[in-house]
Design an enzyme around this catalytic site. Structure first.
Site, PDB file in Angstrom:
ATOM      1  N   CYS A 130      -4.269   1.634 -12.819  1.00 50.84           N
ATOM      2  CA  CYS A 130      -4.672   2.734 -11.931  1.00 50.84           C
ATOM      3  C   CYS A 130      -3.713   3.915 -12.033  1.00 50.84           C
ATOM      4  CB  CYS A 130      -4.741   2.230 -10.487  1.00 50.84           C
ATOM      5  SG  CYS A 130      -5.270   3.498  -9.329  1.00 50.84           S
ATOM      6  N   CYS A 133      -3.234   5.936  -8.902  1.00 49.02           N
ATOM      7  CA  CYS A 133      -2.223   5.401  -7.963  1.00 49.02           C
ATOM      8  C   CYS A 133      -0.795   5.683  -8.434  1.00 49.02           C
ATOM      9  CB  CYS A 133      -2.340   3.885  -7.821  1.00 49.02           C
ATOM     10  SG  CYS A 133      -3.987   3.207  -7.786  1.00 49.02           S
ATOM     11  N   ASP A 134      -0.567   5.571  -9.727  1.00 54.44           N
ATOM     12  CA  ASP A 134       0.821   5.518 -10.220  1.00 54.44           C
ATOM     13  C   ASP A 134       1.290   6.756 -10.984  1.00 54.44           C
ATOM     14  OD1 ASP A 134       0.819   3.014  -9.177  1.00 54.44           O
ATOM     15  OD2 ASP A 134       0.586   1.960 -11.073  1.00 54.44           O
TER      16      ASP A 134
END
Ligand code: NDP
Length: 310
Positions: A130, A133-134
């Site tokens: 993801c 997300c990161d």
């Protein structure tokens, strides 16, 4: 006979549990053995209400505690089938059966993995599924993205904003992503490099974090080691819907729902990634969990009002 049985253990399941518990429906949540997607990630910076971010596992755990506070009951068990019987449903978990007036399916979708050495060892330590997300953790770093679909393009765009360099490694010599996404990516030659006809064969690291990936060119068989700080897998998701017989799925095996989270079966709803091939965000998962719960509550009220609540 339960009013509501929820299948799953991610943020959509806990949200559905919270709402149905607060509606006094005493939901039973059946959670399988695998961790949900949020529990596999680290800092989540795009869930509203957490200006400093929140750890994915904490977010999920707290949502579960919140649902339990209002009376949701949790049991571990992998649901093997959901069958209609009269005007309710029977769920089987090994030798046990559960009966429910309504069912909310929140079984998620698992990111496809390469199953190569180092991938599991460095998951969450540079290997990620993801980028949304990161990506912010990749400021001034080098990130590899594997895949050639729209997800790979999106992950690369998310990383482009932060990383020093993004290297897309794709097993073919053309992308399958939509033209518009491909064009957007191919213009960003300042920081994005594309390596065609190549697979990643191993993730290497220093014991703590990823330091590189080993690759093999499928046309020349040439092997290389590419130094990088992370590898993002964007090679598709597999919705966890294989146990469902009578629920209508789309061609990619996602559950088809309407705008109110209804499936094709009356009293059966679906929420989160098992029915979402587009957004796949924690907040949209929670949102659809809420929708499904409210619809389940309305359906129970309808059964009670029409004298069909038995
Ligand atoms: P896709 O199935 O479209 O693409 C997966 C990619 O991963 C393909 O390029 C495929 O290669 C590659 N791949 C699959 N398995 C392997 C493997 N074992 N090793 C190496 N490479 C592999 O998945 P996406 O998640 O990208 O997209 C799923 C759906 O969601 C699509 O319909 C997409 O359009 C949609 N989507 C839409 C978005 C948007 O509109 N903004 C954003 C993200 C997704 P190959 O091409 O060789 O098969």
């Amino acid at each position: 006979m339960h009013d509501v049985v929820i299948i799953g253990g991610g943020i959509s399941a806990h949200t559905a549990a919270l709402y149905t518990a607060r509606a006094n429906l005493k939901p039973l949540v059946l959670t399988g053995p695998d961790l949900d997607q949020l529990s596999l990630t680290t800092t989540v910076e795009n869930y509203p209400g957490f200006p400093d971010g929140v750890q994915g596992p904490d977010l999920v755990d707290n949502a579960k505690k919140q649902a339990q506070k209002f009376g949701a009951e949790y049991k571990t068990g992998l649901v093997e089938s959901v069958t209609k019987k009269d005007n309710h449903y029977v769920l089987t978990v090994k030798d046990t059966t559960y009966e429910a007036r309504t069912v909310i399916i929140c079984t998620g979708a698992s990111a496809r993995l390469l199953k190569i050495p180092g991938e599991q060892e460095y998951f969450g330590k540079g290997v990620s599924t993801c980028a949304v997300c990161d990506a912010a953790l990749y400021h001034d770093k080098i990130a590899v993205v594997v895949g050639g679909g729209d997800s790979a393009m999106e992950e690369s765009l998310a990383l482009y904003k932060f990383a020093k360099k993004v290297i897309i490694i794709h097993r073919k010599d053309t992308f399958r992503a939509s033209k518009i996404m491909q064009e957007r990516i191919k213009k960003l030659t300042d920081k994005i490099e594309i390596i065609w006809d190549t697979t990643v064969t191993e993730v290497t690291g220093d014991g703590k974090f990823v330091t590189g990936v080993k690759t093999k060119n499928l046309k020349t068989n040439k092997e290389e080691t590419i130094a990088c700080d992370g590898m993002f897998l964007a090679i598709g998701h597999i919705p966890n819907t294989g146990f469902l017989n009578n629920i209508t799925l789309d061609e990619h095996k996602y559950i088809i729902t309407d705008k109110k989270s209804h499936t094709n079966l009356e009293g059966v709803y679906a929420a989160g990634d098992c029915q979402d091939s587009v957004f796949k965000q924690a907040v949209t998962s929670a949102g659809t969990g809420c929708q499904a719960a409210i619809e389940a509550e309305r359906y129970i009220e309808h059964l009670q009002a029409s004298g069909e609540y038995k």
